[in-house]
Design a protein around this motif. Sequence first.
Motif, PDB file in Angstrom:
ATOM      1  N   ARG A   1       0.868  -1.178  -0.087  1.00 23.41           N
ATOM      2  CA  ARG A   1       0.069   0.007  -0.010  1.00 23.41           C
ATOM      3  C   ARG A   1       1.016   1.322   0.176  1.00 23.41           C
ATOM      4  NH1 ARG A   1      -5.124  -1.399   0.729  1.00 23.41           N
ATOM      5  NH2 ARG A   1      -5.342  -3.775   1.312  1.00 23.41           N
ATOM      6  N   TYR A   2       0.500   2.059  -1.110  1.00 25.91           N
ATOM      7  CA  TYR A   2       1.420   3.358  -1.124  1.00 25.91           C
ATOM      8  C   TYR A   2       1.391   4.053   0.080  1.00 25.91           C
ATOM      9  CZ  TYR A   2       3.146   7.885  -2.693  1.00 25.91           C
ATOM     10  OH  TYR A   2       3.965   9.074  -2.489  1.00 25.91           O
ATOM     11  N   GLU A   3       0.376   4.165   0.947  1.00 25.81           N
ATOM     12  CA  GLU A   3       0.166   5.062   2.122  1.00 25.81           C
ATOM     13  C   GLU A   3       1.369   4.484   3.470  1.00 25.81           C
ATOM     14  OE1 GLU A   3      -2.065   4.102   0.045  1.00 25.81           O
ATOM     15  OE2 GLU A   3      -2.671   6.312  -0.314  1.00 25.81           O
ATOM     16  N   ASN A   4       1.242   3.273   3.342  1.00 30.95           N
ATOM     17  CA  ASN A   4       2.237   2.437   4.085  1.00 30.95           C
ATOM     18  C   ASN A   4       3.751   2.733   3.609  1.00 30.95           C
ATOM     19  OD1 ASN A   4      -0.027   1.276   5.611  1.00 30.95           O
ATOM     20  ND2 ASN A   4       0.154  -0.474   4.547  1.00 30.95           N
ATOM     21  N   ILE A   5       3.918   2.638   2.758  1.00 30.12           N
ATOM     22  CA  ILE A   5       5.243   3.023   2.205  1.00 30.12           C
ATOM     23  C   ILE A   5       5.847   4.315   2.319  1.00 30.12           C
ATOM     24  CG2 ILE A   5       6.733   3.245  -0.023  1.00 30.12           C
ATOM     25  CD1 ILE A   5       5.066   0.834  -1.147  1.00 30.12           C
TER      26      ILE A   5
ATOM     27  N   GLY B   1      -3.040   2.448  -3.864  1.00 31.45           N
ATOM     28  CA  GLY B   1      -3.119   3.570  -3.405  1.00 31.45           C
ATOM     29  C   GLY B   1      -2.353   4.528  -4.334  1.00 31.45           C
ATOM     30  N   GLY B   2      -2.065   5.893  -3.466  1.00 35.83           N
ATOM     31  CA  GLY B   2      -1.347   6.985  -4.249  1.00 35.83           C
ATOM     32  C   GLY B   2      -2.184   7.465  -5.224  1.00 35.83           C
ATOM     33  N   GLY B   3      -1.545   8.677  -5.833  1.00 31.76           N
ATOM     34  CA  GLY B   3      -2.289   9.606  -6.788  1.00 31.76           C
ATOM     35  C   GLY B   3      -2.956   8.729  -7.823  1.00 31.76           C
TER      36      GLY B   3
ATOM     37  N   SER C   1      -6.703   0.465  -6.813  1.00 27.52           N
ATOM     38  CA  SER C   1      -7.751  -0.260  -5.920  1.00 27.52           C
ATOM     39  C   SER C   1      -7.272  -1.550  -5.785  1.00 27.52           C
ATOM     40  CB  SER C   1      -9.244   0.161  -6.229  1.00 27.52           C
ATOM     41  OG  SER C   1      -9.591  -0.739  -7.061  1.00 27.52           O
ATOM     42  N   GLU C   2      -7.875  -2.177  -4.951  1.00 29.49           N
ATOM     43  CA  GLU C   2      -7.538  -3.557  -4.668  1.00 29.49           C
ATOM     44  C   GLU C   2      -8.123  -4.469  -5.843  1.00 29.49           C
ATOM     45  OE1 GLU C   2      -9.199  -5.149  -0.673  1.00 29.49           O
ATOM     46  OE2 GLU C   2      -7.867  -3.745   0.226  1.00 29.49           O
ATOM     47  N   GLU C   3      -9.277  -4.018  -6.253  1.00 30.45           N
ATOM     48  CA  GLU C   3      -9.959  -4.629  -7.446  1.00 30.45           C
ATOM     49  C   GLU C   3      -9.089  -4.504  -8.799  1.00 30.45           C
ATOM     50  OE1 GLU C   3     -11.374  -2.573  -5.416  1.00 30.45           O
ATOM     51  OE2 GLU C   3     -12.504  -4.112  -4.222  1.00 30.45           O
ATOM     52  N   ASP C   4      -8.095  -3.431  -9.021  1.00 30.91           N
ATOM     53  CA  ASP C   4      -7.409  -3.170 -10.092  1.00 30.91           C
ATOM     54  C   ASP C   4      -6.149  -3.919  -9.775  1.00 30.91           C
ATOM     55  OD1 ASP C   4      -9.041  -0.939 -10.682  1.00 30.91           O
ATOM     56  OD2 ASP C   4      -8.010   0.300  -9.643  1.00 30.91           O
ATOM     57  N   LEU C   5      -5.827  -4.810  -8.990  1.00 32.59           N
ATOM     58  CA  LEU C   5      -4.495  -5.605  -8.968  1.00 32.59           C
ATOM     59  C   LEU C   5      -4.496  -6.373 -10.239  1.00 32.59           C
ATOM     60  CD1 LEU C   5      -4.105  -6.201  -5.068  1.00 32.59           C
ATOM     61  CD2 LEU C   5      -2.702  -4.652  -6.644  1.00 32.59           C
TER      62      LEU C   5
ATOM     63  N   ALA D   1       4.810   4.413 -12.539  1.00 32.40           N
ATOM     64  CA  ALA D   1       4.980   5.622 -12.335  1.00 32.40           C
ATOM     65  C   ALA D   1       4.748   6.797 -11.921  1.00 32.40           C
ATOM     66  CB  ALA D   1       4.965   6.013 -14.204  1.00 32.40           C
ATOM     67  N   GLU D   2       3.249   7.031 -11.716  1.00 29.64           N
ATOM     68  CA  GLU D   2       2.711   8.004 -10.863  1.00 29.64           C
ATOM     69  C   GLU D   2       2.998   7.788  -9.495  1.00 29.64           C
ATOM     70  OE1 GLU D   2      -1.508  10.327 -10.334  1.00 29.64           O
ATOM     71  OE2 GLU D   2      -1.093   8.667 -11.887  1.00 29.64           O
ATOM     72  N   GLN D   3       3.206   6.807  -8.992  1.00 31.70           N
ATOM     73  CA  GLN D   3       3.270   6.556  -7.521  1.00 31.70           C
ATOM     74  C   GLN D   3       4.799   6.699  -7.404  1.00 31.70           C
ATOM     75  OE1 GLN D   3       1.963   2.440  -7.663  1.00 31.70           O
ATOM     76  NE2 GLN D   3       0.065   3.066  -6.454  1.00 31.70           N
TER      77      GLN D   3
END
Length: 212
Positions: free
Chosen positions: A116-120, A155-157, A161-165, A179-181
């Motif tokens: 998760r981007y937020e955790n990183i 996550g991130g900008g 989502s989990e569904e996108d994995l 790239a965006e993250q």
Amino acid sequence: MLSTGNSCLTCCHAAGGHGVVLKHRECSCTEFVAGVLPLQVSDKMDPAELVSLIASLNPDNIPGRLAVIVRMGAQKLRQKLPALIEAVEQAGQVVAWVCDPMHGNTESCAGFKTRRYENIRAEVEAFFDVHDEMGSVPGGVHLEMTGDNVTECVGGGSQVSEEDLNTRYHTHCDPRLNAEQSLEMAFYVASRLRQRKETIALQQNKHVTLAF
């Protein structure tokens, strides 16, 4: 195969290279390392053991020889890293402190290995905060990333989502920031470095003023 005369190394994962995990001074791998040595430590590392291990790996205390790569997760990093820094500094040892916010934040979601981007970002933030509090130097950040628009980290900008994995999960090993993250993280690190530079400059100006 490598040999020191007393020992023989027939198989090892990148001896002396990035990714080596050495946790005990008795580890036979320490006889074969050369150049810059990355030493990965978790929240389970004891401060005294770290000092002992550093002394074994860099007995001449050569600057730039040893990079201590911290991988703990944000909360545990805030709890454990200060004691490690204090012990190393009290021993007069010179190391480069590096943050690895990837491996301590890996989890399983919908059958995918992800992060998760937020955790990183939280672990990177904790890393800079601790060094600011301790007056020590944050020497680097290790990230696993790609310039491609993958959906491997949530996550991130980019709002993966989990569904996108399962949309663009292309990695054959660990999940990477897309790239965006990656850009988002780079801008955050740059802001912390700029903030640190401004703080140091302000402190130096105060000292100059007091000197006069």
